[in-house]
Design a protein around this motif. Structure first.
Motif, PDB file in Angstrom:
ATOM      1  N   PHE A  51      29.702 -29.277  23.258  1.00 38.08           N
ATOM      2  CA  PHE A  51      30.476 -28.174  23.822  1.00 38.08           C
ATOM      3  C   PHE A  51      29.537 -27.097  24.379  1.00 38.08           C
ATOM      4  CE2 PHE A  51      35.014 -28.073  21.778  1.00 38.08           C
ATOM      5  CZ  PHE A  51      35.352 -29.184  22.527  1.00 38.08           C
ATOM      6  N   ALA A  52      28.511 -26.739  23.602  1.00 35.63           N
ATOM      7  CA  ALA A  52      27.593 -25.687  24.020  1.00 35.63           C
ATOM      8  C   ALA A  52      26.743 -26.107  25.206  1.00 35.63           C
ATOM      9  CB  ALA A  52      26.690 -25.283  22.856  1.00 35.63           C
ATOM     10  N   GLU A  53      26.426 -27.400  25.288  1.00 39.30           N
ATOM     11  CA  GLU A  53      25.530 -27.881  26.338  1.00 39.30           C
ATOM     12  C   GLU A  53      26.238 -28.052  27.686  1.00 39.30           C
ATOM     13  OE1 GLU A  53      24.024 -31.476  24.724  1.00 39.30           O
ATOM     14  OE2 GLU A  53      22.894 -30.482  23.123  1.00 39.30           O
ATOM     15  N   GLY A  97      26.348 -21.464  19.687  1.00 42.07           N
ATOM     16  CA  GLY A  97      26.007 -21.423  18.274  1.00 42.07           C
ATOM     17  C   GLY A  97      24.659 -22.070  18.001  1.00 42.07           C
ATOM     18  N   THR A  98      24.050 -21.687  16.909  1.00 42.02           N
ATOM     19  CA  THR A  98      22.790 -22.274  16.480  1.00 42.02           C
ATOM     20  C   THR A  98      23.006 -23.107  15.226  1.00 42.02           C
ATOM     21  OG1 THR A  98      22.249 -20.302  15.192  1.00 42.02           O
ATOM     22  CG2 THR A  98      21.453 -20.388  17.467  1.00 42.02           C
ATOM     23  N   GLY A  99      22.078 -24.032  14.985  1.00 39.36           N
ATOM     24  CA  GLY A  99      22.181 -24.875  13.802  1.00 39.36           C
ATOM     25  C   GLY A  99      23.116 -26.053  14.041  1.00 39.36           C
ATOM     26  N   HIS A 103      30.600 -31.650  13.991  1.00 37.95           N
ATOM     27  CA  HIS A 103      30.948 -32.606  15.040  1.00 37.95           C
ATOM     28  C   HIS A 103      30.282 -32.154  16.338  1.00 37.95           C
ATOM     29  CE1 HIS A 103      33.452 -34.792  17.976  1.00 37.95           C
ATOM     30  NE2 HIS A 103      33.740 -35.617  16.993  1.00 37.95           N
ATOM     31  N   PRO A 104      29.925 -33.085  17.243  1.00 39.19           N
ATOM     32  CA  PRO A 104      29.294 -32.679  18.499  1.00 39.19           C
ATOM     33  C   PRO A 104      30.157 -31.761  19.365  1.00 39.19           C
ATOM     34  CG  PRO A 104      28.948 -35.022  18.123  1.00 39.19           C
ATOM     35  CD  PRO A 104      29.918 -34.555  17.081  1.00 39.19           C
ATOM     36  N   ASN A 105      31.466 -31.935  19.339  1.00 42.26           N
ATOM     37  CA  ASN A 105      32.375 -31.097  20.134  1.00 42.26           C
ATOM     38  C   ASN A 105      33.046 -30.092  19.204  1.00 42.26           C
ATOM     39  OD1 ASN A 105      31.787 -32.770  22.360  1.00 42.26           O
ATOM     40  ND2 ASN A 105      33.492 -34.137  21.861  1.00 42.26           N
ATOM     41  N   PHE A 106      32.344 -29.017  18.897  1.00 44.11           N
ATOM     42  CA  PHE A 106      32.793 -28.111  17.841  1.00 44.11           C
ATOM     43  C   PHE A 106      32.811 -26.680  18.346  1.00 44.11           C
ATOM     44  CE2 PHE A 106      32.555 -25.813  13.782  1.00 44.11           C
ATOM     45  CZ  PHE A 106      33.448 -26.547  13.017  1.00 44.11           C
ATOM     46  N   VAL A 107      33.808 -25.919  17.898  1.00 43.17           N
ATOM     47  CA  VAL A 107      33.932 -24.520  18.301  1.00 43.17           C
ATOM     48  C   VAL A 107      34.485 -23.693  17.144  1.00 43.17           C
ATOM     49  CG1 VAL A 107      36.264 -24.887  19.258  1.00 43.17           C
ATOM     50  CG2 VAL A 107      34.892 -22.939  20.048  1.00 43.17           C
ATOM     51  N   LYS A 108      34.017 -22.459  17.058  1.00 43.89           N
ATOM     52  CA  LYS A 108      34.619 -21.473  16.167  1.00 43.89           C
ATOM     53  C   LYS A 108      35.165 -20.348  17.020  1.00 43.89           C
ATOM     54  CE  LYS A 108      34.005 -18.508  12.132  1.00 43.89           C
ATOM     55  NZ  LYS A 108      33.099 -18.062  11.032  1.00 43.89           N
ATOM     56  N   ALA A 123      37.089 -29.361  15.793  1.00 42.80           N
ATOM     57  CA  ALA A 123      36.392 -30.335  16.623  1.00 42.80           C
ATOM     58  C   ALA A 123      37.383 -31.082  17.489  1.00 42.80           C
ATOM     59  CB  ALA A 123      35.629 -31.323  15.741  1.00 42.80           C
ATOM     60  N   SER A 124      36.952 -31.405  18.696  1.00 36.60           N
ATOM     61  CA  SER A 124      37.702 -32.282  19.586  1.00 36.60           C
ATOM     62  C   SER A 124      37.138 -33.684  19.416  1.00 36.60           C
ATOM     63  CB  SER A 124      37.539 -31.812  21.036  1.00 36.60           C
ATOM     64  OG  SER A 124      38.200 -32.678  21.915  1.00 36.60           O
TER      65      SER A 124
END
Length: 222
Positions: A51-53, A97-99, A103-108, A123-124
């Motif tokens: 998600f971040a990338e 986010g860091t760390g 899951h690879p597709n993760f959001v807060k 996670a998606s």
């Protein structure tokens, strides 16, 4: 992963380009919007992993903001979600986010309105399906596939029995229940996936029970 139906495999009707990066992201945003109970005044969206990338190229940022505006996966306004947020008076901040994340597709998502603050992380997981990991920093473990009761309460003897009794009296079948607590006799959260949307009478009954501090409904089916 549990497949619910054929749409779990081929994905939902949606505004593209990706069921994981777009449709799933919309649905996580909608969970946060419905837990808050209204459009946020402000939100902080922290993206992890894939998600971040790739969020900008895949429209993940637009999708989450669209979800916070309570748009569904097939809403034609998703590509214009940022301008729609401005019209609605919703301020938001996107962060990487860091760390590691679960899951690879993760959001807060942290959102606030009228003095109320909530947080949702999830996670998606493919095909538009999601896993909600936490709500307000309590473990949730729900899918968003069914109408869901979210009940904040004290960790006291008899609270869970009173919740299930109220659901039974209302003729509501429980498909899944998860309970998490901060400490013994401290704050707790119960998440209940139901076979249909709880009606107003049940919400009033639950809200009036001893040791209950808040009752919300998350319903992505409507």
């Amino acid at each position: 992963m549990r497949f619910k139906n054929v749409f779990s495999i081929i994905g939902p009707v949606m505004v593209g380009p990706s069921s994981s990066h777009t449709a799933g992201a919309v649905r996580i945003g909608r969970v946060a919007r419905q837990l808050l109970g209204r459009t946020p005044d402000q939100a902080v969206i922290t993206l992890y992993g894939s998600f971040a990338e790739t969020y900008s190229g895949h429209g993940t940022d637009l999708a989450i903001v669209g979800g916070l505006l309570n748009m569904d996966t097939d809403d034609d306004r998703i590509p214009e979600a940022f301008s729609e947020a401005e019209k609605a008076g919703m301020r938001f901040e996107l962060r990487r986010g860091t760390g590691t994340a679960p899951h690879p597709n993760f959001v807060k998502i942290e959102a606030a309105a009228d003095g109320k603050e909530i947080s949702v992380s999830g996670a998606s997981i493919g095909g538009g399906n999601i896993e909600i990991h936490t709500m307000n920093d309590f473990a949730a473990g729900c899918s968003g596939y069914y109408p869901t009761l979210v009940i904040a309460h004290d960790d006291q003897v008899g609270v869970l029995a009173s919740i299930t009794a109220a659901a039974s009296d209302a003729g509501l079948n429980i498909g899944f229940m998860n309970v998490d607590r901060k400490e013994r006799q401290g704050a707790a959260l119960t998440v209940v996936e139901c076979d249909r949307r709880p009606d107003g009478a049940l919400l009033d009954a639950l809200s009036s029970l001893p040791h209950i501090h808040g009752v919300s409904v998350v319903d992505l089916t409507s």
